[in-house]
Design an enzyme around this catalytic site. Structure first.
Site, PDB file in Angstrom:
ATOM      1  N   CYS A 145       3.262   4.774  23.929  1.00  0.00           N
ATOM      2  CA  CYS A 145       4.118   4.235  24.270  1.00  0.00           C
ATOM      3  C   CYS A 145       4.122   2.781  23.068  1.00  0.00           C
ATOM      4  O   CYS A 145       4.790   1.958  23.320  1.00  0.00           O
ATOM      5  CB  CYS A 145       3.813   3.193  25.983  1.00  0.00           C
TER       6      CYS A 145
ATOM      7  N   THR B 299      10.759  -7.657 -11.804  1.00  0.00           N
ATOM      8  CA  THR B 299      10.042  -9.059 -11.978  1.00  0.00           C
ATOM      9  C   THR B 299       8.506  -9.057 -11.245  1.00  0.00           C
ATOM     10  O   THR B 299       7.902  -8.680 -10.194  1.00  0.00           O
ATOM     11  CB  THR B 299      10.847  -9.804 -11.840  1.00  0.00           C
TER      12      THR B 299
ATOM     13  N   GLY C  60      -2.695  -5.835  -0.018  1.00  0.00           N
ATOM     14  CA  GLY C  60      -3.259  -7.675   0.228  1.00  0.00           C
ATOM     15  C   GLY C  60      -2.975  -7.803   0.905  1.00  0.00           C
ATOM     16  O   GLY C  60      -4.308  -8.659   1.609  1.00  0.00           O
ATOM     17  N   HIS C  61      -1.930  -7.479   2.216  1.00  0.00           N
ATOM     18  CA  HIS C  61      -2.265  -8.364   3.339  1.00  0.00           C
ATOM     19  C   HIS C  61      -3.583  -7.525   3.786  1.00  0.00           C
ATOM     20  O   HIS C  61      -3.559  -8.479   5.788  1.00  0.00           O
ATOM     21  CB  HIS C  61      -1.486  -7.908   3.866  1.00  0.00           C
TER      22      HIS C  61
ATOM     23  N   ASN D  71      -8.105   3.929   9.617  1.00  0.00           N
ATOM     24  CA  ASN D  71      -7.972   2.768  10.386  1.00  0.00           C
ATOM     25  C   ASN D  71      -7.379   2.564  11.325  1.00  0.00           C
ATOM     26  O   ASN D  71      -8.209   1.328  12.048  1.00  0.00           O
ATOM     27  CB  ASN D  71      -5.846   1.974   9.759  1.00  0.00           C
TER      28      ASN D  71
ATOM     29  N   GLY E  80       0.852  -0.746  -0.445  1.00  0.00           N
ATOM     30  CA  GLY E  80      -0.277   0.152  -0.141  1.00  0.00           C
ATOM     31  C   GLY E  80       0.845   1.176  -0.322  1.00  0.00           C
ATOM     32  O   GLY E  80       0.348   2.133  -0.936  1.00  0.00           O
ATOM     33  N   THR E  81       1.953   0.981   1.020  1.00  0.00           N
ATOM     34  CA  THR E  81       2.845   2.655   0.828  1.00  0.00           C
ATOM     35  C   THR E  81       3.404   2.327  -0.606  1.00  0.00           C
ATOM     36  O   THR E  81       3.061   3.595  -0.480  1.00  0.00           O
ATOM     37  CB  THR E  81       4.023   1.663   1.667  1.00  0.00           C
TER      38      THR E  81
END
Lengths: 293, 405
Positions: B326, B238, B201-202, B152, B73-74
């Site tokens: 934290c 590739t 994808g993840h 998110n 995504g980045t």
């Protein structure tokens, strides 16, 4: 997930001396709400002997903050006030078999709570002399404030020098950008050249705006340049109307272009060319859509 | 710890067993380079083609050539924004929002150093944008607008379809980081004016290391990576064949489960919300609960800190995440929570539960039973909490006002 030692986990899940001590004669409140760690340390000190007989903590904070507070109370119990003041934040971290570099400030908080509580016991006013900045170098746990102070004090001007003085940047290289930024800020204050090239010139000066007539001529000119390509495919294009308020140019596609499945793509390409030549945004739509606006 | 209850699906998701099955042959017998002319390569090329169609269907894109596979995504986000700047060098402004993912925000902050002007749209207490303020910023100087489809942390939607219309009418490109939304809500990009969209994808049960940039046909584009002709020269390198096939399968499954996601997963999320709010005092849902992803629940537990909650949850095998400073090692709590004006005493105690179709109702009931004692235990340690009355101290921020250390 943080890599917490067994001892940290033990002190977090089974905190010792949690809660306020009854009949406490020393209280220290320290921490920073914005960074999410705050601690109230209460002590019961024997005024005759200066020995800390009981200690308790209340902590708003993460796992290592709770563990550091718990460890601190265990450490100081039975000590005299003067002995307790000698405890450093490293002693607290060592007692817990170490803390991750990002979490060392939790142990600092413990030591400062102790100082504040002792000051309170002695009727003094405690002043925080410690300032903490964002962690820049994670390899060697060096924060922005330390880097800034070191640069100023030693008149540093390169990343290498900063690494030499503070270790920051001596590990994985991830913080070079961060160090450069601090350097640049201070060197600008000192009126020196920056370490890295300044950002490029942002915006070109705007050209004098075109009149509507000039714009219309330009659009026509662009369309004239496109026509031969369309005519080669047995199509054609002509300018019908320009609405400058709504930023729309209406055109007629004729010949093979009219009804062609690719008409929308053709108009898209035409719009692109017109915009590039005109130097401003304009939509190119078929004249049949004129009534809709 | 038994099996464990995974409620951190906005961080990442389990790779579906069917997806693993689909990708395995591409590590062994199907090893060819899809660019090769021989049979070894050709089969892989065909599999990638099929995957492209599957993703196209999930996104509702008009053409399969609008799907560009990337590594994450980045990468998609960076490609979109940098492409827009490079293709329109005369435009020096960007519009985005204060609650974007770091993939956008850090990039934008960096671009500011290069002389670009970035407009950060603010949000209100529920995480919503002011579209009038947005409309005023849409000028000929703006190269691109980038606004996330769903946040998110809170799951709150931005009206990206409407925002894209507005940008289009002003002749400005529109990009949306939709990594949290894709696969969770139905989409039909062909009916929108969105020019570019990022997928990861993840986040939808495919493996890590594969993403997509949706690139509407006709959008001016400049590649980020140059080299070979892969992805029609729009993203050289590739092809990650196994992961592309996996993402195709995951997209197909997400499409099939769309109704399940919006009925069953939503019902579990709603039950979790209702159960926790009923059992725990001094907590509230952040964001805009009426306008948010079906799988996301973000609750702020006041007067305690998130990492401590997570450690205790983890001990019981429950996985979630937090917006506290934290947990990330930073000095500030989540920028999303701060942007919504949530006070520090609550922002550090925000916990995000994010579900998937692999959760079930008994798990949710277990979590509803597990959380209240943890909150109570940590509040007992809190300097803001009055243990005698089991309530916050009166005027808690005055009763405990620590010296900054």
């Amino acid at each position: 997930m943080w890599d917490y030692s067994e001892k940290v986990q033990d002190h977090f899940f089974k905190p010792r001396n949690a809660g306020a001590v009854a009949n406490a004669n020393a209280t220290g409140d320290v921490g920073s709400l914005s960074c999410g760690d705050a601690l109230r340390l209460t002590l019961k000190v024997n005024p005759e002997t200066d020995i800390i007989e009981d200690a308790g903590f209340q902590t708003f904070g993460c796992g290592s903050a709770v563990a550091s507070s718990s460890a601190l109370t265990e450490m100081v119990k039975g000590m005299t006030v003067d002995q307790a003041l000698k405890i450093s934040n490293q002693d607290i971290a060592d007692y817990l078999d170490g803390l991750p570099p990002e979490k060392m400030h939790c142990s600092v908080m413990g030591r400062e709570a102790l100082q504040a509580a002792v000051a309170n016991y002695r009727g003094e006013e405690w002043k925080d002399d410690h300032e903490e900045g964002a962690l820049i170098c994670k390899c060697f746990a060096v924060d922005a404030v330390l880097i800034e102070e070191t640069i100023r004090a030693n008149h540093l001007s390169t990343v290498e020098e900063v690494t030499f003085y503070t270790k920051a940047g001596g590990g994985c290289s991830a913080c070079f950008e961060g160090i450069e930024e601090i350097l640049n800020k201070i060197m600008l204050e000192r009126d020196e050249e920056e370490v890295v090239a300044p950002p490029p010139e942002p915006v070109k000066p705007a050209k004098a705006p075109l009149t509507n007539l000039q714009r219309m001529r330009r659009i026509e000119h662009t369309l004239e340049a496109i026509r031969p390509q369309l005519q080669a495919d047995r199509g054609d294009i002509e300018l019908v109307e320009v609405d400058f308020d709504k930023k729309i140019a209406f055109v007629n596609l004729s010949g093979a272009c009219s009804g062609c499945q690719m008409a929308a793509a053709t108009l898209g390409g035409v719009q692109q060319r017109v915009m590039e030549d005109l130097g401003e945004f304009i939509r190119v739509l078929p004249a049949t859509e004129m009534g809709k606006f | 710890m038994s099996e464990g209850i995974y409620l951190d699906n906005n961080a990442t998701t389990m790779v579906s067993p069917e997806v693993v099955q689909a990708m395995l042959p591409f590590f062994t017998e199907q090893f060819g380079n899809p660019s090769s002319i021989h049979q070894f390569g050709n089969k892989v090329g065909l599999a990638i083609k099929a995957a492209r169609k599957q993703v196209q269907k999930l996104l509702g894109a008009e053409h399969d050539s609008e799907i560009v596979f990337t590594s994450c995504g980045t990468e998609s986000d960076s490609t979109a924004i940098l492409s827009a700047l490079k293709a329109q060098p005369e435009r020096k402004e960007i519009i985005t929002t204060v609650v974007e993912h770091p993939a956008i925000l850090t990039l934008c902050e960096n671009l500011e150093k290069d002389g670009y002007t970035v407009h950060y749209l603010k949000v209100d207490g529920k995480g919503r944008l002011d579209l009038d303020a947005y409309a005023k910023l849409l000028t000929d100087n703006v190269a691109i607008v980038s606004a996330m489809w769903a946040n998110n942390e809170s799951g709150t939607y931005f009206p990206v379809v409407e925002m894209a219309e507005m940008a289009n009418a002003a002749g400005v490109m529109f990009h949306t980081d939709a990594v949290q939304a894709v696969g969770k809500i139905p989409m039909s990009l062909k009916d929108t004016k969105i020019d570019m969209l990022s997928v990861s994808g993840h986040k939808l049960h495919a493996p890590k290391g594969i993403g997509v940039l949706y690139l509407r046909r006709g959008t001016r584009f400049r590649p980020l990576l140059r080299g070979g002709h892969q992805e029609r020269g729009r993203r050289a390198g590739t092809e990650n064949a196994a992961s592309i096939v996996a993402l195709g399968k995951a997209a197909e499954m997400a499409f099939e489960h769309m109704e399940h996601e919006n009925i069953c997963v939503r019902a579990m999320r709603d039950r979790l919300k209702e159960g926790l709010l009923a059992a725990i005092p001094n907590c509230f849902v952040t964001g805009d609960p009426d306008n948010c992803l079906p799988n996301t629940l973000n609750i702020a537990f006041e007067y305690i800190e998130g990492e401590a909650i997570l450690l205790m949850l983890n001990k019981q095998g429950i996985a979630a995440s937090s917006g506290s400073a934290c947990t990330s090692g930073s000095l500030e709590p989540s920028h999303v929570m701060r942007a919504m004006g949530i006070p520090y005493t609550a922002a550090h105690g925000t916990i995000r539960f994010s579900l998937s179709r692999y959760n079930n109702m008994p798990e949710i009931e277990k979590v509803i039973a597990a959380v209240p004692p943890i909150i109570a235990q940590l509040r007992k340690l809190s300097p803001y909490w009055d243990n005698v009355n089991n309530a916050p101290l009166e005027e808690p921020e005055k009763a405990f006002a620590p010296a900054y250390a």
